[in-house]
Design a protein around this motif. Structure first.
Motif, short mmCIF file in Angstrom:
data_model
loop_
_atom_site.label_atom_id
_atom_site.label_comp_id
_atom_site.label_asym_id
_atom_site.label_seq_id
_atom_site.Cartn_x
_atom_site.Cartn_y
_atom_site.Cartn_z
N ASP A 24 -6.45 -0.06 7.62
CA ASP A 24 -5.44 0.93 7.25
C ASP A 24 -6.01 1.90 6.22
O ASP A 24 -7.03 1.61 5.58
CB ASP A 24 -4.23 0.21 6.64
CG ASP A 24 -2.93 1.02 6.66
OD1 ASP A 24 -2.93 2.16 7.15
OD2 ASP A 24 -1.92 0.49 6.15
N SER A 25 -5.28 2.99 6.03
CA SER A 25 -5.49 3.84 4.86
C SER A 25 -4.68 3.23 3.72
O SER A 25 -3.90 2.30 3.93
CB SER A 25 -5.01 5.26 5.15
OG SER A 25 -3.67 5.23 5.61
N GLN A 62 -3.38 3.95 -0.79
CA GLN A 62 -3.11 4.93 -1.83
C GLN A 62 -4.39 5.65 -2.24
O GLN A 62 -5.42 4.99 -2.46
CB GLN A 62 -2.48 4.26 -3.05
CG GLN A 62 -1.86 5.30 -3.96
CD GLN A 62 -1.36 4.73 -5.27
OE1 GLN A 62 -1.89 3.77 -5.77
NE2 GLN A 62 -0.35 5.35 -5.82
N SER A 100 -4.17 9.53 0.85
CA SER A 100 -3.13 10.52 1.16
C SER A 100 -3.67 11.94 1.20
O SER A 100 -4.50 12.32 0.38
CB SER A 100 -2.06 10.49 0.07
OG SER A 100 -1.26 9.37 0.25
N THR A 150 -2.86 11.70 6.25
CA THR A 150 -2.41 10.43 5.68
C THR A 150 -1.18 10.68 4.80
O THR A 150 -1.22 11.51 3.90
CB THR A 150 -3.54 9.77 4.89
OG1 THR A 150 -4.65 9.60 5.77
CG2 THR A 150 -3.11 8.42 4.33
N SER A 151 -0.09 9.96 5.10
CA SER A 151 1.18 10.28 4.46
C SER A 151 1.81 9.10 3.72
O SER A 151 1.99 9.15 2.52
CB SER A 151 2.14 10.85 5.50
OG SER A 151 3.38 11.21 4.94
N TRP A 152 2.17 8.04 4.45
CA TRP A 152 2.86 6.93 3.76
C TRP A 152 2.72 5.63 4.53
O TRP A 152 2.16 5.58 5.62
CB TRP A 152 4.34 7.26 3.52
CG TRP A 152 5.20 7.43 4.74
CD1 TRP A 152 5.36 8.56 5.48
CD2 TRP A 152 6.05 6.44 5.35
NE1 TRP A 152 6.24 8.34 6.51
CE2 TRP A 152 6.68 7.05 6.45
CE3 TRP A 152 6.34 5.10 5.06
CZ2 TRP A 152 7.59 6.37 7.28
CZ3 TRP A 152 7.24 4.42 5.88
CH2 TRP A 152 7.86 5.05 6.97
#
Ligand code: 4AZ
Length: 249
Positions: free
Chosen positions: A196-197, A199, A202, A218-220
């Motif tokens: 995953d991406s 923090q 983003s 990349t958002s949330w």
């Protein structure tokens, strides 16, 4: 998002995730990759889409342009590449910080990126016009947290990981995001978790794997790399007309 992240930090204490599941990028591998700094400190990613325009997330907006710079042409967070002052921005007028709807922004740099400068590997990424189908391999890159189990671990070297597009109905199922994935968002990850991406990633790119095409921003997400909680990205194709309208080119 801070609240979500705090919840996930406590939930994922025992979850060993490492970008989570990624590896170091080679110099020149992602020539449209950029990072943003505020008074010299890294805070978000971005993607060069033209000589003057950098695509990012609206939630990376820092209100003031003073001290806001973009760095590109390097895989090292703290050295190399070119540094450009940000002199303008367009934050989507429908951006909603409670739902993360329309999480998209274009930054304008003061001086043009030079794509033929052989000191730095730089290009503009084409942006996706068509939404990638379920299962399409996607490469997410950034300098975000690599190990959420031990507080924040921000790497020096650019990281990347290959995930895939997840169908909206899977991502919006009760076990997953239960309807929070709205139009203009696209889930990319692995429902099993582990990649995953996170923090700090983003605002950065999610490329169609093997191409320079940017299909996501990349958002949330709920935590990072957790089972049933894949990363949620701004669907670049959904906003392609908006991008074409507001970029300088
Ligand atoms: C964040 O807080 C964040 N796993 C970014 C991406 C993801 C989660 C959180 C996706 O900036």
């Amino acid at each position: 998002m801070k609240i979500l992240l705090l919840i996930c930090l406590s939930l994922s204490q025992s979850y060993a995730n490492k970008i989570i599941g990624g590896q170091n990028a080679d110099e020149g591998q992602f020539p449209s990759m950029a990072l943003q700094t505020n008074l010299g400190s890294f805070f978000c990613g971005g993607t060069i889409i033209s000589e003057y325009d950098v695509l990012s997330a609206a939630h990376c907006d820092r209100i003031s342009l003073t001290g806001h710079q973009v760095v590109a042409g390097t895989t090292k967070r703290l050295s190399g590449g070119v540094v450009k002052a940000v002199v303008g921005k367009v934050v989507h007028s429908a951006y909603d910080s409670s739902t993360f709807s329309s999480d998209i922004m274009i930054l304008r740099v003061e001086h043009a990126f030079r794509f033929n400068d052989d000191r730095f590997p730089l290009t503009a990424a084409p942006f996706a016009i068509d939404r990638p189908a379920e299962g399409t391999p996607i490469t997410v890159a950034g300098w975000g947290d690599t190990d959420i189990s031990s507080g924040q671990t921000i790497p020096t070297d650019l990281q990347y990981v290959v995930v895939s597009v997840i169908a909206d109905d899977t991502c919006n199922s009760a076990a997953a995001y239960n309807g929070s994935v709205l139009d203009g968002m696209i889930c990319m990850g692995d429902m099993a978790g582990g990649i995953d991406s996170c923090q700090g990633d983003s605002g950065g790119p999610a490329y169609i794997t093997g191409t320079d095409v940017v299909a996501g921003i990349t958002s949330w997400g709920y935590g990072c790399a957790l089972e049933n909680k894949p990363g949620v990205y701004t669907d670049v194709a959904y906003f392609s007309d908006w991008i074409a309208l507001y970029m300088i080119g």
